[in-house]
Design a protein around this motif. Structure first.
Motif: not given
Length: 146
Positions: A26, A29, A35-36, A76
């Motif tokens: 992740t 944030t 999200r990754s 993530a």
């Protein structure tokens, strides 16, 4: 078993596997999607919806920092869970949140459960091997390696 980066995975190969183990870090944030900060971000929204994966068993792992990013720990992995589930996959390998010190996580999908196995190499590297071994045994018992 076969391991590859998602960016190098051929669609027909992904569809042909009996089961999948997927994971991501992740980086973004607090984001609602992507999200990754990796190729997963495009693959989840552009490729996955076009694949035939209904009923396929999928196990998810996440990598994060539960101390510095306590409010977004392994988010993530939660995104992987949401997208693979939306594709009709059967998610296996849920693990307990006990022993972790995060305040929030999108990978926490039920009370006391993560959507897979979460790892914190920054703060709990000494627990990684034990967690991984236990999780793999669990995945065997849940039929991922049938």
């Amino acid at each position: 078993m076969f391991a590859t980066q998602v960016s190098e995975a051929a669609n027909d190969a992904v569809e042909g596997f009996d089961g999948l183990i997927v994971g991501a870090p992740t980086w973004h944030t607090g984001a609602d999607s992507e999200r990754s900060g990796t190729t997963w971000d495009d693959w989840l929204y552009q490729t996955l919806p076009n694949l035939s994966l209904k009923g396929k068993k999928v196990a998810i792992f996440g990598v994060g920092d539960q101390v510095s990013y306590s409010e977004n720990f392994c988010d993530a992995a939660g995104e992987l869970y949401d997208q693979f589930r939306a594709a009709g996959c059967e998610i296996v390998g849920f693990t307990s949140t006990a022993g972790y010190e995060h305040s929030e996580s999108k990978a926490q999908v039920d009370d006391g459960k993560f959507c897979g196995c979460m790892f914190d190499e920054d703060n709990e590297y000494d627990k990684t091997e034990e967690r991984a071994k236990a999780w793999l045994e669990q995945l065997k018992s849940e039929g991922l390696f049938a």
